[in-house]
Design a protein around this motif. Structure first.
Motif, PDB file in Angstrom:
ATOM      1  N   GLU A 219       0.823  -1.196   0.000  1.00 30.16           N
ATOM      2  CA  GLU A 219       0.000   0.000   0.000  1.00 30.16           C
ATOM      3  C   GLU A 219       0.866   1.259   0.000  1.00 30.16           C
ATOM      4  O   GLU A 219       1.877   1.333   0.686  1.00 30.16           O
ATOM      5  CB  GLU A 219      -0.917   0.010   1.228  1.00 30.16           C
ATOM      6  CG  GLU A 219      -2.005  -1.064   1.168  1.00 30.16           C
ATOM      7  CD  GLU A 219      -2.942  -0.993   2.346  1.00 30.16           C
ATOM      8  OE1 GLU A 219      -4.156  -1.178   2.148  1.00 30.16           O
ATOM      9  OE2 GLU A 219      -2.449  -0.750   3.481  1.00 30.16           O
ATOM     10  N   VAL A 220       0.427   2.248  -0.781  1.00 28.48           N
ATOM     11  CA  VAL A 220       1.137   3.524  -0.892  1.00 28.48           C
ATOM     12  C   VAL A 220       0.133   4.658  -0.746  1.00 28.48           C
ATOM     13  O   VAL A 220      -0.888   4.694  -1.428  1.00 28.48           O
ATOM     14  CB  VAL A 220       1.842   3.652  -2.259  1.00 28.48           C
ATOM     15  CG1 VAL A 220       2.576   4.993  -2.354  1.00 28.48           C
ATOM     16  CG2 VAL A 220       2.814   2.507  -2.477  1.00 28.48           C
ATOM     17  N   GLN A 231       1.130   8.400 -10.090  1.00 34.81           N
ATOM     18  CA  GLN A 231       0.290   7.224  -9.871  1.00 34.81           C
ATOM     19  C   GLN A 231       0.579   6.136 -10.895  1.00 34.81           C
ATOM     20  O   GLN A 231       0.513   4.948 -10.594  1.00 34.81           O
ATOM     21  CB  GLN A 231      -1.178   7.633  -9.909  1.00 34.81           C
ATOM     22  CG  GLN A 231      -1.583   8.597  -8.805  1.00 34.81           C
ATOM     23  CD  GLN A 231      -2.933   9.227  -9.053  1.00 34.81           C
ATOM     24  OE1 GLN A 231      -3.678   8.798  -9.944  1.00 34.81           O
ATOM     25  NE2 GLN A 231      -3.267  10.257  -8.286  1.00 34.81           N
ATOM     26  N   TRP A 232       0.911   6.531 -12.119  1.00 33.51           N
ATOM     27  CA  TRP A 232       1.231   5.539 -13.152  1.00 33.51           C
ATOM     28  C   TRP A 232       2.452   4.704 -12.748  1.00 33.51           C
ATOM     29  O   TRP A 232       2.447   3.485 -12.870  1.00 33.51           O
ATOM     30  CB  TRP A 232       1.510   6.233 -14.475  1.00 33.51           C
ATOM     31  CG  TRP A 232       0.317   6.906 -15.086  1.00 33.51           C
ATOM     32  CD1 TRP A 232      -0.994   6.711 -14.764  1.00 33.51           C
ATOM     33  CD2 TRP A 232       0.338   7.907 -16.103  1.00 33.51           C
ATOM     34  NE1 TRP A 232      -1.793   7.517 -15.519  1.00 33.51           N
ATOM     35  CE2 TRP A 232      -1.017   8.273 -16.356  1.00 33.51           C
ATOM     36  CE3 TRP A 232       1.331   8.527 -16.836  1.00 33.51           C
ATOM     37  CZ2 TRP A 232      -1.380   9.224 -17.314  1.00 33.51           C
ATOM     38  CZ3 TRP A 232       0.974   9.474 -17.783  1.00 33.51           C
ATOM     39  CH2 TRP A 232      -0.357   9.811 -18.018  1.00 33.51           C
ATOM     40  N   SER A 233       3.510   5.379 -12.303  1.00 27.83           N
ATOM     41  CA  SER A 233       4.730   4.652 -11.916  1.00 27.83           C
ATOM     42  C   SER A 233       4.458   3.694 -10.767  1.00 27.83           C
ATOM     43  O   SER A 233       4.943   2.557 -10.758  1.00 27.83           O
ATOM     44  CB  SER A 233       5.831   5.637 -11.522  1.00 27.83           C
ATOM     45  OG  SER A 233       6.242   6.423 -12.614  1.00 27.83           O
ATOM     46  N   LEU A 234       3.691   4.136  -9.801  1.00 29.93           N
ATOM     47  CA  LEU A 234       3.384   3.298  -8.647  1.00 29.93           C
ATOM     48  C   LEU A 234       2.537   2.093  -9.053  1.00 29.93           C
ATOM     49  O   LEU A 234       2.770   0.970  -8.607  1.00 29.93           O
ATOM     50  CB  LEU A 234       2.654   4.126  -7.588  1.00 29.93           C
ATOM     51  CG  LEU A 234       3.481   5.248  -6.954  1.00 29.93           C
ATOM     52  CD1 LEU A 234       2.572   6.233  -6.233  1.00 29.93           C
ATOM     53  CD2 LEU A 234       4.524   4.679  -5.998  1.00 29.93           C
ATOM     54  N   LEU A 241      -2.756   1.762  -4.548  1.00 33.41           N
ATOM     55  CA  LEU A 241      -2.818   3.183  -4.260  1.00 33.41           C
ATOM     56  C   LEU A 241      -3.914   3.473  -3.236  1.00 33.41           C
ATOM     57  O   LEU A 241      -5.051   3.018  -3.385  1.00 33.41           O
ATOM     58  CB  LEU A 241      -3.091   3.980  -5.534  1.00 33.41           C
ATOM     59  CG  LEU A 241      -2.127   3.756  -6.702  1.00 33.41           C
ATOM     60  CD1 LEU A 241      -2.429   4.728  -7.827  1.00 33.41           C
ATOM     61  CD2 LEU A 241      -0.680   3.887  -6.260  1.00 33.41           C
ATOM     62  N   VAL A 242      -3.557   4.232  -2.219  1.00 31.19           N
ATOM     63  CA  VAL A 242      -4.512   4.623  -1.182  1.00 31.19           C
ATOM     64  C   VAL A 242      -4.631   6.145  -1.236  1.00 31.19           C
ATOM     65  O   VAL A 242      -3.726   6.860  -0.795  1.00 31.19           O
ATOM     66  CB  VAL A 242      -4.054   4.181   0.216  1.00 31.19           C
ATOM     67  CG1 VAL A 242      -5.069   4.612   1.269  1.00 31.19           C
ATOM     68  CG2 VAL A 242      -3.826   2.677   0.258  1.00 31.19           C
ATOM     69  N   HIS A 460      -8.297  13.332  -9.534  1.00 30.64           N
ATOM     70  CA  HIS A 460      -8.861  12.609  -8.399  1.00 30.64           C
ATOM     71  C   HIS A 460      -8.913  11.108  -8.684  1.00 30.64           C
ATOM     72  O   HIS A 460      -9.203  10.682  -9.807  1.00 30.64           O
ATOM     73  CB  HIS A 460     -10.287  13.083  -8.108  1.00 30.64           C
ATOM     74  CG  HIS A 460     -10.371  14.432  -7.476  1.00 30.64           C
ATOM     75  ND1 HIS A 460     -10.224  15.605  -8.192  1.00 30.64           N
ATOM     76  CD2 HIS A 460     -10.606  14.811  -6.192  1.00 30.64           C
ATOM     77  CE1 HIS A 460     -10.364  16.644  -7.379  1.00 30.64           C
ATOM     78  NE2 HIS A 460     -10.585  16.189  -6.154  1.00 30.64           N
ATOM     79  N   LEU A 461      -8.642  10.308  -7.673  1.00 27.87           N
ATOM     80  CA  LEU A 461      -8.855   8.865  -7.747  1.00 27.87           C
ATOM     81  C   LEU A 461     -10.271   8.514  -7.307  1.00 27.87           C
ATOM     82  O   LEU A 461     -10.862   7.557  -7.797  1.00 27.87           O
ATOM     83  CB  LEU A 461      -7.847   8.132  -6.852  1.00 27.87           C
ATOM     84  CG  LEU A 461      -6.448   7.923  -7.414  1.00 27.87           C
ATOM     85  CD1 LEU A 461      -5.526   7.354  -6.340  1.00 27.87           C
ATOM     86  CD2 LEU A 461      -6.478   7.002  -8.618  1.00 27.87           C
TER      87      LEU A 461
END
Length: 497
Positions: A219-220, A231-234, A241-242, A460-461
């Motif tokens: 979790e990040v 966010q793409w790299s993660l 993704l959190v 936004h996610l």
């Protein structure tokens, strides 16, 4: 038989594409694609799905979006609840007419690539690089190309044989020394050259850190709203993704702890949050560092555009407060010089430097030796600092011109606040404008009229908290601001009729 049912593998929806620019709401998009899979037989009866929280993280949306989609399919009879919790596909007659799917452009996705990469490639994100209002584009018209070309020629004509054959993956020692001096002068960040690893920019640095720190499923914490390209790299590294909300004081640490108390990594832009432009307050910074120290969590600080401060006061980096060596600091020359240079750096805790250097050697060996040598000389001779001082003044004038134009032409629709740093502003929608349209609709109307801007909601996610437009001014000429904003006001005003 009973055991086999309980041991059945639960299905992921990570390959599903969600179009956030579409007028179709996210729950309806998810429901339509699941319904299509059920009717076509690719999701047969009895198929069990991962939990709503896991699917929400995979799709980059809120849990409520997933639950709303499932409620639609429950009501239509496509899904059913399992006795011990969970969701599975109900028995459906396949001769029913298959409804038309939500239009999703997948023509650019081809070949046997992983589901994780399908979701990344299929993700639509408007960068508007060629626009006057591009939030990440610097102005290169005043860059000292003559001096830069001279140094490139010298470096190419008189190369160091050792650098041509065996350049360190950590980067040229002279460049690392210049970067350390630059950070001390410009950011007040005291570090040693031995703490620095040269990279191909922030994206490259984040990709390297993500792959080396994270295992699949870790979790990040990411800022909400936040920087989509991070966010793409993660996601590519297999992270979960959190999204953690950002308020007027920066990242809400307490909410991050509530949402993901076992996170392994935190990615923040504390000095100039993207896209809101907020600076994280000292109390929040200390709270974040304290929690990370006590829970063995690493922090990546993306010091986004912090070199361009428009006020005399300097906002200290999070790294400068780090006493326990928890913060990994990322910087780039893309904005203060040119994006195509593809040179950046990591300032890492000492325990990481050798590991990152070895990792860099395994991935792409090192950045261009010629470019590194020329940049080291460019910095040593003072050209970079002179260019930076000149651009700070220019960008401050452009920010003021943009704010004045918005206040003059759109006082009842958009609200802006000055940012002490950076190359963009966020113009938040008033309640009056929000009642007439979404920011994605506004962006489409403006683009059709030749004004290309980014909607704030695309960062936004979860379901967007903020509605507005992200307006860059790096390329915007101060004298053009009144004309362009007046045109924007006319378009948005006409849309209410």
């Amino acid at each position: 038989m009973r055991n086999s049912i309980h041991q059945r593998k639960r299905v992921s929806l990570i390959g599903m594409h969600l179009d956030r620019a579409s007028p179709v709401a996210l729950p309806q998009q998810i429901a339509a694609q699941m319904r299509d899979g059920i009717l076509r037989g690719t999701l047969p009866a009895g198929t069990q799905f991962l939990g709503s929280r896991e699917i929400a993280r995979e799709l980059g949306c809120s849990r409520m979006v997933v639950l709303s989609a499932w409620e639609i399919l429950y009501a239509e009879g496509y899904l059913e609840s399992m006795p011990r919790g969970g969701v599975s596909v109900a028995t459906v007659h396949r001769n029913a007419a298959v409804p038309p799917p939500v239009p999703v452009d997948t023509s650019h996705i081809a070949g046997p690539i992983s589901q994780r990469w399908q979701s990344l490639i299929g993700f639509t994100y408007d960068t508007n690089w060629e626009s006057d209002f591009s939030p990440g584009a610097p102005d290169i018209s005043t860059f000292p190309f003559g001096e830069w070309a001279r140094l490139l020629r010298q470096t190419s004509q008189q190369p160091d044989k050792h650098e041509c054959l065996d350049l360190s993956a950590a980067g040229l020692s002279e460049l690392r020394r210049e970067i350390a001096g630059f950070l001390g002068a410009v950011r007040g960040l005291v570090c040693m050259p031995e703490q620095i690893v040269v990279t191909s920019g922030t994206s490259s640095a984040l990709d390297l850190c993500s792959r080396m720190i994270l295992d699949h499923g870790d979790e990040v914490w990411v800022e909400e709203p936040g920087f989509v390209e991070a966010q793409w790299s993660l996601t590519a590294a297999g992270a979960k993704l959190v999204p953690v909300p950002v308020d007027g004081k920066g990242l809400c640490v307490a909410e991050g702890i509530r949402r993901a108390p076992h996170a392994k990594l935190i990615v923040v832009t504390p000095s100039h949050q993207y896209p809101l432009g907020i600076s994280m307050g000292l109390e929040r910074r200390l709270e974040l560092l304290d929690w990370a120290n006590r829970n063995d969590v690493w922090i990546i600080e993306d010091d986004y555009n912090s070199e361009f401060r428009h006020q005399d006061s300097m906002i200290a980096s999070l790294k400068s407060l780090d006493r326990e060596q928890r913060v990994i600091y990322l910087g780039t020359f893309s904005k203060i010089m040119m994006p195509s240079l593809r040179l950046g750096y990591i300032v890492a805790p000492e325990r990481f430097v050798e590991i990152f250097t070895r990792g860099r050697a395994r991935i792409d060996v090192h950045s261009s030796g010629v470019g590194q040598r020329a940049l080291a000389e460019f910095m040593r001779q003072g050209h970079l600092l002179r260019h930076l001082r000149r651009m700070r003044k220019i960008y401050a004038e452009r920010q003021q011109a943009l704010m004045t134009a918005i206040t003059s032409y759109l006082p009842n629709d958009l609200s802006v606040a000055p940012c002490a740093t950076g190359l963009h502003l966020v113009a938040l929608f008033s309640d009056r404008l929000k009642a007439r349209m979404t920011d994605t609709k506004a962006a489409r109307l403006l683009k059709a009229a030749g004004l290309h801007v980014q909607p704030l909601s695309q960062n936004h996610l979860e379901i967007p908290i903020y509605s507005g437009l992200v307006l860059g001014y790096g390329r915007l000429k101060a004298e053009d601001a009144p004309r362009l904003i007046a045109k924007m006001a006319k378009i948005l005003g006409a849309a209410k009729k």
